[in-house]
Design an enzyme around this catalytic site. Structure first.
Site, PDB file in Angstrom:
ATOM      1  N   ASP A   1      14.701 -49.440  32.803  1.00  0.00           N
ATOM      2  CA  ASP A   1      15.087 -48.225  34.304  1.00  0.00           C
ATOM      3  C   ASP A   1      16.922 -49.130  33.103  1.00  0.00           C
ATOM      4  OD1 ASP A   1      13.566 -47.885  35.492  1.00  0.00           O
ATOM      5  OD2 ASP A   1      14.371 -48.198  37.038  1.00  0.00           O
TER       6      ASP A   1
ATOM      7  N   TRP B   1       3.529 -46.666  36.189  1.00  0.00           N
ATOM      8  CA  TRP B   1       4.161 -48.015  35.800  1.00  0.00           C
ATOM      9  C   TRP B   1       4.317 -48.881  37.564  1.00  0.00           C
ATOM     10  CZ3 TRP B   1       9.811 -48.875  33.927  1.00  0.00           C
ATOM     11  CH2 TRP B   1      10.595 -47.986  34.172  1.00  0.00           C
TER      12      TRP B   1
ATOM     13  N   GLY C   1      17.837 -62.976  37.665  1.00  0.00           N
ATOM     14  CA  GLY C   1      18.179 -64.142  38.742  1.00  0.00           C
ATOM     15  C   GLY C   1      18.368 -65.417  38.857  1.00  0.00           C
TER      16      GLY C   1
ATOM     17  N   GLU D   1       7.686 -42.032  35.413  1.00  0.00           N
ATOM     18  CA  GLU D   1       7.361 -42.629  36.907  1.00  0.00           C
ATOM     19  C   GLU D   1       5.943 -43.263  34.923  1.00  0.00           C
ATOM     20  OE1 GLU D   1       8.750 -43.905  39.164  1.00  0.00           O
ATOM     21  OE2 GLU D   1       9.587 -42.379  39.922  1.00  0.00           O
TER      22      GLU D   1
ATOM     23  N   ASP E   1      11.478 -39.153  44.229  1.00  0.00           N
ATOM     24  CA  ASP E   1      12.272 -40.992  44.689  1.00  0.00           C
ATOM     25  C   ASP E   1      11.554 -41.118  46.054  1.00  0.00           C
ATOM     26  OD1 ASP E   1      14.069 -41.335  42.083  1.00  0.00           O
ATOM     27  OD2 ASP E   1      13.658 -39.507  42.149  1.00  0.00           O
TER      28      ASP E   1
ATOM     29  N   ARG F   1       4.946 -50.368  27.017  1.00  0.00           N
ATOM     30  CA  ARG F   1       5.920 -50.601  27.282  1.00  0.00           C
ATOM     31  C   ARG F   1       5.143 -52.510  27.008  1.00  0.00           C
ATOM     32  NH1 ARG F   1       8.275 -52.543  33.287  1.00  0.00           N
ATOM     33  NH2 ARG F   1       6.539 -52.119  33.931  1.00  0.00           N
TER      34      ARG F   1
END
Length: 521
Positions: A332, A384, A256, A193, A450, A239
């Site tokens: 991811d 993040w 999208g 994470e 998770d 990042r």
């Protein structure tokens, strides 16, 4: 040839980092959440993404990207139960496609034919290359210098909230697990994470970790260079959100686009996905049929856009800093295929197009070695997640899980400490204790990040709470048997729980640090 072929040297560098992770799902439900999640991701992402990397490596291309694989995911990709389940799942996919190809209407026949080709290719790939697990597949890519592999703690805990002793244990065991599976110990990790709290850099240094990932805001938005953390030599790479969000943004990211296959819409008679996105506000029943030619055109458009974005960002950062700058885009891995069906095709094309456009592409290890490292930074608490703080894993919605985690971890540490103290004797080696191993294994499963994430995001929250409490119950049950002196019962319980949670066979409670000493072993 190298991926960059020397192009762009001295003018900046681009690193693509992928983070591959799923919680332990084997033997814990199938549908709608459970092993199905693993098999869908395996078929849609892990198979095609490794195929892309293998294809590029066969052309002599090296240092394509940095690939993080969490130990808990690696364990499932090697697990005999999961391998058998995956083979069955792929066969079922082909049967569903065959059924659709024989239906009356043309749209379903076209859908079935397309899915039959995809499932046949996946079955062939799996049977030829994955029969002995994921580790040989990844080793081949490492041996070809196609990728840098990142490791991490065993079961993806949110490290800032974890007791330092168990935090250090999980990291050390996770790196040892990577060495066992891949034949190499990673020098970098994806911090689960991207969670960080001051002092963790000392633990990283002790474990031999030389670099790790954080989110851009943790470096106050200046991700143009990696940064040594505080007084350590451990480098944090950030990042770049401007580039990363070009791909994966809830409002404007590539997946999208109306031409891409819609993830959420199913044909309920076959379980296949027949539609394209069509529009962000279009109801599922009104979505248009998927058209591969339209999707292919969109891929080319988005490859061109991404290359232009990376080049512009490097120029912008070079001008701002007055020196060659680094751009790190991180995602991811499951985005590529599982969430975004066309993602693997886009990935292959963009990894060809970037060096052709003169962009120096490499890994985080290369970035560090080439000197893309700036002045030290006093990194603060960060992640993040939402708000870039800890609210997803420590907010009001999950305070019960925070308390549960603290209680279970303390129970596990106290029980193992007492058991080990009773077994130790001067001049006699400490023998391995499978009961202690299983107590720690279940505690580690309890604190997977998770569960809190799924609750905070209201994504299968019931399953997440059930899983956390199930592993907590297992920890308590074995620990209570040990504490009451019922050694045989404790052994039976440990063996029983190991039947479902037997991952990490190398986990050894004897390596649990005796105490937290502020970064010193």
């Amino acid at each position: 040839m190298t991926n960059a072929s020397g192009a762009g040297t001295g003018r900046g560098m681009f690193c693509l980092v992928l983070h591959s992770h799923l919680p332990w799902l084997a033997n814990h439900g199938r549908w709608p959440v459970g092993e199905e999640w693993l098999y869908q991701s395996w078929a849609a992402t892990y198979l095609p993404v490794t195929r892309v990397l293998r294809t590029l490596a066969a052309e002599g291309r090296t240092d394509l990207l940095t690939l993080g694989i969490t130990p808990v995911l690696a364990a499932q990709l090697d697990d005999p139960h999961c391998l058998a389940g995956m083979h069955h799942w792929l066969g079922n996919w082909q049967l569903r496609a065959h059924e659709a190809a024989g239906m009356d209407d043309q749209a379903r026949r076209d859908l079935g034919a397309r899915e039959h080709r995809l499932s046949a290719a996946a079955l062939t790939d799996f049977e030829e290359r994955w029969a002995h697990g994921g580790s040989p597949v990844l080793r081949e890519l490492v041996d070809a210098d196609a990728i840098e592999l990142l490791g991490g703690p065993l079961a993806h805990p949110f490290q800032p909230l974890l007791h330092p002793r168990l935090r250090r244990f999980q990291l050390g065991e996770g790196l040892a697990d990577a060495q066992m599976r891949w034949g190499t110990k990673p020098s970098g990790i994806w911090a689960p994470e991207c969670g960080y709290t001051p002092g963790m850099e000392l633990e990283y240094a002790d474990a031999g970790v030389r670099h790790f990932m954080v989110d851009g805001p943790a470096l106050r938005g200046d991700t143009s260079l990696g940064r040594p953390v505080r007084d350590s030599d451990v480098v944090a790479f950030g990042r770049d959100l401007q580039v990363s969000y070009r791909v994966w943004s809830p409002k404007s990211g590539y997946p999208g686009h109306g031409a891409y296959r819609d993830f959420h819409t199913y044909d309920h008679d076959t379980g296949l996905k027949p539609s394209r996105v069509t529009g962000r506000t279009v109801d599922s029943k009104d979505k248009a049929p998927y058209d591969p030619e339209l999707a292919a055109a969109a891929i080319d458009q988005h490859v061109e856009d991404f290359v232009a974005t990376v080049k512009a960002r490097i120029r912008e950062e070079n001008d701002r800093t007055g020196r060659p700058s680094l751009v790190v885009a991180a995602f991811d891995t499951e985005l590529f295929g599982h969430w975004w069906f066309e993602g693997p095709q886009w990935l292959e094309k963009v990894l060809r197009a970037l060096p052709e456009a003169g962009v120096d592409v490499g890994t985080l290890r290369q970035a560090r070695e080439k000197g893309y490292v700036g002045e030290p930074v006093d990194l603060a608490d960060s992640s993040w997640g939402s708000g870039k703080d800890w609210r997803v894993w420590a907010g009001d919605q999950v305070q019960d899980l925070v308390r549960l985690n603290d209680e279970v971890v303390q129970t596990a540490l106290d029980t193992v400490d007492k058991a080990r103290a009773g077994e130790r004797a001067p001049g006699r080696p400490e023998l391995r204790d499978r009961v202690n191993d299983q107590i720690l294994r279940e505690a580690i499963m309890t604190v997977q990040s998770d569960w809190a994430f799924m609750v905070s995001k209201d994504s299968a929250a019931g399953y997440a709470r059930e899983r956390a409490h199930k592993h907590a119950h297992a920890t308590r049950e074995i620990a209570e048997a040990v504490a009451s002196g019922h050694r045989e019962r404790a052994q039976r319980l440990a063996d029983g729980w190991n039947g479902a949670d037997g991952l990490f066979p190398g986990l050894d409670a004897r390596r649990l640090p005796d105490e937290w000493t502020g970064g010193q072993a």
